[in-house]
Design an enzyme around this catalytic site. Sequence first.
Site, PDB file in Angstrom:
ATOM      1  N   MET A  63       0.853  -1.190   0.000  1.00 55.09           N
ATOM      2  CA  MET A  63       0.000   0.000   0.000  1.00 55.09           C
ATOM      3  C   MET A  63       0.888   1.239   0.000  1.00 55.09           C
ATOM      4  SD  MET A  63      -2.727  -1.156   2.924  1.00 55.09           S
ATOM      5  CE  MET A  63      -1.492  -1.950   3.947  1.00 55.09           C
ATOM      6  N   ILE A 121       1.971  -5.283   8.057  1.00 55.06           N
ATOM      7  CA  ILE A 121       3.385  -4.930   8.197  1.00 55.06           C
ATOM      8  C   ILE A 121       3.542  -3.420   8.065  1.00 55.06           C
ATOM      9  CG2 ILE A 121       5.709  -5.254   7.265  1.00 55.06           C
ATOM     10  CD1 ILE A 121       4.691  -7.958   6.117  1.00 55.06           C
ATOM     11  N   GLY A 151       1.558   4.074   4.376  1.00 53.08           N
ATOM     12  CA  GLY A 151       2.447   3.263   3.542  1.00 53.08           C
ATOM     13  C   GLY A 151       2.891   1.994   4.239  1.00 53.08           C
ATOM     14  N   SER A 152       2.448   0.852   3.779  1.00 54.81           N
ATOM     15  CA  SER A 152       2.692  -0.403   4.469  1.00 54.81           C
ATOM     16  C   SER A 152       2.333  -1.567   3.562  1.00 54.81           C
ATOM     17  CB  SER A 152       1.863  -0.421   5.751  1.00 54.81           C
ATOM     18  OG  SER A 152       0.566   0.059   5.497  1.00 54.81           O
ATOM     19  N   ARG A 153       2.132  -2.746   4.165  1.00 53.50           N
ATOM     20  CA  ARG A 153       1.812  -3.917   3.343  1.00 53.50           C
ATOM     21  C   ARG A 153       1.050  -4.939   4.160  1.00 53.50           C
ATOM     22  NH1 ARG A 153       7.346  -7.142   1.777  1.00 53.50           N
ATOM     23  NH2 ARG A 153       6.642  -9.185   2.369  1.00 53.50           N
TER      24      ARG A 153
END
Length: 181
Positions: A63, A121, A151-153
Site C-alpha cells: 500500500m 506490516i 504506507g505499508s503492506r
Amino acid sequence: VLTVWCIYFFRNPTRITPVLSGVNKNNLIISPADGRVIEISKITPNEEIGLPDGDWTRVCVFMNVFDVHVNRSPMQGKVTYKNYVPGSFLNASLDKASIDNERLILGMETENGKNIAFVQIAGLVARRIICDVDIGSHLRAGEVFGLIRFGSRVDIYFKNKKVLAKLNQNVVAGESLLASE
C-alpha cells in the site's frame, strides 16, 4: 492542505465483497488491502506466523501513501491466533520487511475448516498498526479488522487454492479476488 490529505488518507469507502452460493460459497480469498501485488510465492512460513510446517502460498500487497489503508478480512472465519512483533520501519516493499519490520499477525480458521494467516506490516513512514479484533472474533469476508497508517503492506498465507491475482496487479480491499478453489 495537510488536514484535507489526512481526511483523504483515512477514508473508508463502501466495498461490495463478492460471494458465491452453494458448495463453493466460502472458497474465495479476497484482498485484505488496497494496493499492488508485489509478490506471489511458495514459502514455508516462520514459526511466528502460527501455521503448520509445509509449503504455503504467500501473496503480498503493498500500500503506498495514496491507497486506502483500511484492512479487511480475506475470508469468513474465526480468529484463532494473534501475534504482535515489534521491529524496524524499513520500506514495506522490501522482502526483508516481512521479517524485520513491526507487524501484527492474525491466524484464522475459515468457515470451511482451513487455516489462513494475514500479516499487517508497518512501512517506512507507518508507525502504527491498528487491529480491532482479538482471538475468538468472528469475521465476515470483507469486514474491516484494522488499518496501518501511512504506507505499508499486508501478506496473506494460504494453501490449496488457485491464485487468481497477478504480479503488479492493483487490487482493492474487500473486492478483488486473490485466490479460489
